[in-house]
Scaffold this active site. Structure first.
Site, PDB file in Angstrom:
ATOM      1  N   ASP A  45       0.883  -1.162   0.000  1.00  0.00           N
ATOM      2  CA  ASP A  45       0.000   0.000   0.000  1.00  0.00           C
ATOM      3  C   ASP A  45       0.923   1.214   0.000  1.00  0.00           C
ATOM      4  O   ASP A  45       1.459   1.591   1.044  1.00  0.00           O
ATOM      5  CB  ASP A  45      -0.892  -0.006   1.247  1.00  0.00           C
ATOM      6  CG  ASP A  45      -1.770   1.236   1.344  1.00  0.00           C
ATOM      7  OD1 ASP A  45      -2.155   1.769   0.284  1.00  0.00           O
ATOM      8  OD2 ASP A  45      -2.053   1.683   2.465  1.00  0.00           O
TER       9      ASP A  45
ATOM     10  N   ASP B 121      -2.525   0.994   7.203  1.00  0.00           N
ATOM     11  CA  ASP B 121      -1.795   0.814   5.944  1.00  0.00           C
ATOM     12  C   ASP B 121      -1.310  -0.639   5.840  1.00  0.00           C
ATOM     13  O   ASP B 121      -1.202  -1.186   4.744  1.00  0.00           O
ATOM     14  CB  ASP B 121      -0.588   1.760   5.885  1.00  0.00           C
ATOM     15  CG  ASP B 121      -0.975   3.209   6.139  1.00  0.00           C
ATOM     16  OD1 ASP B 121      -1.112   3.961   5.170  1.00  0.00           O
ATOM     17  OD2 ASP B 121      -1.149   3.577   7.318  1.00  0.00           O
TER      18      ASP B 121
ATOM     19  N   GLU C 129      -1.609  -1.399  -4.424  1.00  0.00           N
ATOM     20  CA  GLU C 129      -2.854  -0.634  -4.475  1.00  0.00           C
ATOM     21  C   GLU C 129      -2.609   0.556  -5.389  1.00  0.00           C
ATOM     22  O   GLU C 129      -1.645   1.309  -5.192  1.00  0.00           O
ATOM     23  CB  GLU C 129      -3.265  -0.152  -3.085  1.00  0.00           C
ATOM     24  CG  GLU C 129      -4.598   0.592  -3.103  1.00  0.00           C
ATOM     25  CD  GLU C 129      -5.100   0.920  -1.703  1.00  0.00           C
ATOM     26  OE1 GLU C 129      -5.613   0.013  -1.034  1.00  0.00           O
ATOM     27  OE2 GLU C 129      -4.985   2.075  -1.298  1.00  0.00           O
TER      28      GLU C 129
END
Length: 198
Positions: A14, A147, A74
Site C-alpha cells: 500500500d 496501511d 494498491e
C-alpha cells in the site's frame, strides 16, 4: 492433490510517502498464510528523494528475503489533492521499478476493487476491510497503522483472483460477457439499421 497445489509468494504494498504498508502472503492452492504484515515508517523531516531511495532499498530487501513471485500494489486513487496523487504515483513507480529490477512482475488494484473482493462492498471503510481480514483469520490483532491491513488486502485480492483463474471461473465470465456484448450489439444493429453507417 494437496501436494501438487501451486505455491506463490505475494508481496502486497500500500504505497505511502510517510507510512507504507507491506505484506507477505504465501498461497498454496486455496490456503493463504501471512508471513509478515507491517509498515515502513518514513521521516517527514527527510527530503523526498531520500525517502524514495529508502523505499526502493526496502522493497529490494523484502524481495531478497522472501523471493516473491508477484508484486501486488494498491493503485493511487483519484483525489482532489494533485500533489498527494503525484507523490503516491512516484512511490508506486519506485516499488514497481524495484520489483522489475529483480524480474518480479506486478499487478495493481484500485482500492474499491480490493474492498469489493474481500468485503463485498467497494465502499467499505479501512476498518471494515481490516475486520474482514480478521474474520478470515489472516490477522489477529488490530494493526497500529491500517496501511498494514490495506497492503494485506491487496495481496489477498490477488490471491482470490488467481484462485478464480486457476479454476477457470474468470475465463467463463469473460466468454459470457463477450457473448452477451456480441448479441446485444447484433440486436442493436437489427433494431436501428438506419443509424448504422456502412
Amino acid at each position: 492433490m494437496e501436494n501438487t497445489a501451486k505455491e506463490e509468494i505475494v508481496l502486497g504494498i500500500d504505497p505511502g510517502t510517510n507510512v507504507m504498508g507491506y505484506s507477505i502472503v504465501r498461497k498454496v492452492g486455496k490456503n493463504m498464510e501471512v508471513l509478515e504484515c507491517d509498515v515502513l515508517k518514513l521521516s517527514t523531516k527527510v527530503e523526498m528523494a531520500t525517502r524514495m531511495k529508502q523505499i526502493f532499498d526496502f522493497v529490494i530487501s523484502k524481495i531478497n528475503q522472501y523471493k516473491p513471485d508477484i508484486l501486488a500494489l494498491e493503485a493511487p486513487f483519484f483525489g482532489k489533492n494533485v500533489q498527494s496523487m503525484l507523490k503516491l504515483g512516484r512511490v508506486q513507480g519506485i516499488c514497481i521499478a524495484a520489483g522489475l529490477s529483480q524480474s518480479i512482475p506486478f499487478v495493481e488494484f484500485p482500492p474499491k476493487r480490493v474492498k469489493q473482493a474481500i468485503t463485498g462492498n467497494g465502499n467499505a471503510s479501512k476498518e471494515q476491510l481490516m475486520k474482514m481480514l480478521q474474520m478470515m483469520k489472516l490477522i489477529d490483532q488490530t494493526p497500529k497503522y491500517l496501511d498494514a491491513s490495506d497492503s494485506l488486502g491487496v495481496a489477498v485480492c490477488y490471491c482470490l483472483q488467481s484462485q478464480k483463474l486457476d479454476t477457470g471461473v474468470n475465463d467463463k465470465v469473460v466468454k459470457s460477457k463477450s457473448k452477451t456484448k456480441t448479441l446485444s450489439w447484433a440486436a442493436y444493429v437489427n433494431e436501428h439499421k438506419n443509424r448504422v453507417i456502412r
